[in-house]
Design a protein around this motif. Structure first.
Motif, PDB file in Angstrom:
ATOM      1  N   PRO A 149      19.988 112.449  32.437  1.00 30.99           N
ATOM      2  CA  PRO A 149      18.598 112.140  32.803  1.00 30.99           C
ATOM      3  C   PRO A 149      17.566 112.616  31.798  1.00 30.99           C
ATOM      4  O   PRO A 149      16.577 111.935  31.534  1.00 30.99           O
ATOM      5  N   HIS A 150      17.793 113.799  31.227  1.00 31.61           N
ATOM      6  CA  HIS A 150      16.787 114.361  30.338  1.00 31.61           C
ATOM      7  C   HIS A 150      16.698 113.615  29.008  1.00 31.61           C
ATOM      8  O   HIS A 150      15.820 113.904  28.208  1.00 31.61           O
ATOM      9  N   ALA A 151      17.590 112.645  28.766  1.00 33.32           N
ATOM     10  CA  ALA A 151      17.542 111.886  27.512  1.00 33.32           C
ATOM     11  C   ALA A 151      16.706 110.628  27.627  1.00 33.32           C
ATOM     12  O   ALA A 151      16.341 110.035  26.610  1.00 33.32           O
ATOM     13  N   PHE A 152      16.361 110.217  28.847  1.00 34.05           N
ATOM     14  CA  PHE A 152      15.695 108.936  29.023  1.00 34.05           C
ATOM     15  C   PHE A 152      14.307 108.888  28.391  1.00 34.05           C
ATOM     16  O   PHE A 152      13.839 107.825  27.993  1.00 34.05           O
ATOM     17  N   ASP A 153      13.637 110.016  28.309  1.00 29.82           N
ATOM     18  CA  ASP A 153      12.301 110.040  27.733  1.00 29.82           C
ATOM     19  C   ASP A 153      12.305 110.416  26.257  1.00 29.82           C
ATOM     20  O   ASP A 153      11.267 110.757  25.693  1.00 29.82           O
ATOM     21  N   ARG A 154      13.465 110.348  25.632  1.00 32.45           N
ATOM     22  CA  ARG A 154      13.587 110.773  24.238  1.00 32.45           C
ATOM     23  C   ARG A 154      13.885 109.615  23.295  1.00 32.45           C
ATOM     24  O   ARG A 154      14.431 109.823  22.214  1.00 32.45           O
ATOM     25  N   GLY A 155      13.577 108.391  23.703  1.00 33.45           N
ATOM     26  CA  GLY A 155      13.720 107.271  22.784  1.00 33.45           C
ATOM     27  C   GLY A 155      14.856 106.324  23.105  1.00 33.45           C
ATOM     28  O   GLY A 155      15.094 105.381  22.348  1.00 33.45           O
ATOM     29  N   VAL A 156      15.587 106.533  24.202  1.00 37.22           N
ATOM     30  CA  VAL A 156      16.666 105.636  24.577  1.00 37.22           C
ATOM     31  C   VAL A 156      16.079 104.348  25.152  1.00 37.22           C
ATOM     32  O   VAL A 156      15.262 104.388  26.073  1.00 37.22           O
ATOM     33  N   ASN A 157      16.463 103.208  24.604  1.00 36.45           N
ATOM     34  CA  ASN A 157      15.931 101.913  25.014  1.00 36.45           C
ATOM     35  C   ASN A 157      16.750 101.378  26.197  1.00 36.45           C
ATOM     36  O   ASN A 157      17.774 100.728  26.028  1.00 36.45           O
ATOM     37  N   LEU A 158      16.287 101.658  27.416  1.00 40.81           N
ATOM     38  CA  LEU A 158      17.025 101.250  28.603  1.00 40.81           C
ATOM     39  C   LEU A 158      17.113  99.739  28.730  1.00 40.81           C
ATOM     40  O   LEU A 158      18.152  99.195  29.112  1.00 40.81           O
ATOM     41  N   SER A 159      16.027  99.057  28.457  1.00 42.06           N
ATOM     42  CA  SER A 159      16.010  97.603  28.621  1.00 42.06           C
ATOM     43  C   SER A 159      17.052  96.930  27.743  1.00 42.06           C
ATOM     44  O   SER A 159      17.755  96.010  28.173  1.00 42.06           O
ATOM     45  N   LEU A 160      17.175  97.404  26.510  1.00 43.73           N
ATOM     46  CA  LEU A 160      18.140  96.817  25.583  1.00 43.73           C
ATOM     47  C   LEU A 160      19.564  97.095  26.035  1.00 43.73           C
ATOM     48  O   LEU A 160      20.439  96.219  25.976  1.00 43.73           O
ATOM     49  N   ILE A 161      19.809  98.318  26.504  1.00 41.72           N
ATOM     50  CA  ILE A 161      21.152  98.663  26.978  1.00 41.72           C
ATOM     51  C   ILE A 161      21.532  97.809  28.181  1.00 41.72           C
ATOM     52  O   ILE A 161      22.639  97.269  28.266  1.00 41.72           O
ATOM     53  N   LEU A 162      20.613  97.671  29.133  1.00 46.28           N
ATOM     54  CA  LEU A 162      20.889  96.857  30.317  1.00 46.28           C
ATOM     55  C   LEU A 162      21.093  95.397  29.941  1.00 46.28           C
ATOM     56  O   LEU A 162      21.973  94.712  30.490  1.00 46.28           O
ATOM     57  N   GLU A 163      20.306  94.908  28.997  1.00 49.75           N
ATOM     58  CA  GLU A 163      20.444  93.516  28.554  1.00 49.75           C
ATOM     59  C   GLU A 163      21.819  93.275  27.938  1.00 49.75           C
ATOM     60  O   GLU A 163      22.490  92.280  28.242  1.00 49.75           O
ATOM     61  N   ARG A 164      22.255  94.177  27.068  1.00 50.02           N
ATOM     62  CA  ARG A 164      23.563  93.997  26.428  1.00 50.02           C
ATOM     63  C   ARG A 164      24.694  94.132  27.435  1.00 50.02           C
ATOM     64  O   ARG A 164      25.717  93.451  27.338  1.00 50.02           O
TER      65      ARG A 164
END
Length: 281
Positions: A235-250
């Motif tokens: 959880p603590h990595a989500f605000d550190r630059g991880v692109n959730l939208s791109l990961i979910l899309e792929r």
């Protein structure tokens, strides 16, 4: 480079990353987000937390008495949900031994209130019962969770329970079991994690998969197969630059994403670039 911030460009997918020490320190204090927040109008969670922490933890309290005490603290429905959450994570203990050895444990709310030691189903059942006593719209959600603690577990059977409350038209996920602390081997260490009180659904889907897809609270729910292809991201990595939208899309495109490993250390940073190694399943 901004003062006080380290910007990292990761060149190899297996490189070990660091996480912000600021977040780590605040995590240890247990109270660092959702205190007084515009999305909870008229609610003061810091005050509620402090009042709950003053309450007696005596064993012989009845469900009705406990509900009355928690209700007396709360001025809004959000504060009711917060008071229940805080009391449960403070007073229950996760039965790690029963979990690892697959021992039978009662998840009945009355039994849980009496014994104070249970599994996630007991945490969720007690939250549900107290929410009903206080007139909240709440659901007990059954589903699957995955992280390093669950490697090798059955990927078909449900293994976890949590709750969803709906207040003023807003649905919020609350996982009191994961908020309560950390399970290591046969021991349980109380280490409150604020994140699991109303975490963003698009983040929680990386670890929690409800039996009913609609309870993901996502505009485009993931299938079970897509869920198991998601990488493990703390959880603590989500605000550190991880692109959730791109990961979910792929992931929806049938690809499996391999992420770097994240650790917590005492140096704040922001992850500007990182590779995502994907493969067709």
């Amino acid at each position: 480079m901004n003062k006080g911030k380290i910007i990292i460009r990761v060149a190899a997918a297996l490189l070990v990353l660091v996480l912000t020490g600021c977040a780590s320190a605040l995590h240890q204090s247990g109270y660092y987000r959702n205190q007084i927040d515009p999305q909870y109008p008229g609610s003061d969670f810091m005050r509620v937390d402090q009042e709950v922490l003053k309450m007696s933890g005596r064993q012989n309290v009845s469900m009705e008495q406990l509900a009355d005490q928690l209700g007396a603290i709360a001025a809004t429905d959000w504060e009711k949900a917060r008071a229940i959450h805080t009391w449960i994570v403070r007073n229950l203990e996760f039965d790690r031994r029963a979990f690892t050895q697959e021992l039978e444990v009662s998840c009945d709310a009355d039994d849980v209130l009496s014994e104070r030691k249970t599994l996630s189903c007991g945490y969720a059942a007690l939250f549900q019962r107290l929410a009903e006593e206080l007139g909240l719209e709440s659901e007990l959600i059954q589903g699957y969770v995955k992280d390093s603690r669950y490697e090798g577990f059955d990927t078909v059977a449900n293994n976890h329970a949590w709750n969803i409350v709906t207040i003023d038209g807003q649905s919020a996920i609350i996982d009191t079991a994961w908020a309560a602390g950390q399970a290591r081997d046969d021991d349980f260490s109380k280490d409150y994690d604020e994140y699991y009180f109303n975490p963003p659904p698009q983040q929680l889907i990386f670890s929690h998969y409800p039996e009913q897809q609609a309870r993901q609270l996502l505009d485009e729910p993931l299938s079970r197969e897509e869920y198991f292809r998601l990488p493990q991201i703390p959880p603590h990595a989500f605000d550190r630059g991880v692109n959730l939208s791109l990961i979910l899309e792929r992931t929806r495109d049938g690809k499996t994403i391999t992420m770097p490993i994240f650790y917590e250390v005492d140096n704040p940073y922001y992850l500007e670039e990182f590779p995502m190694v994907d493969s067709i399943m």
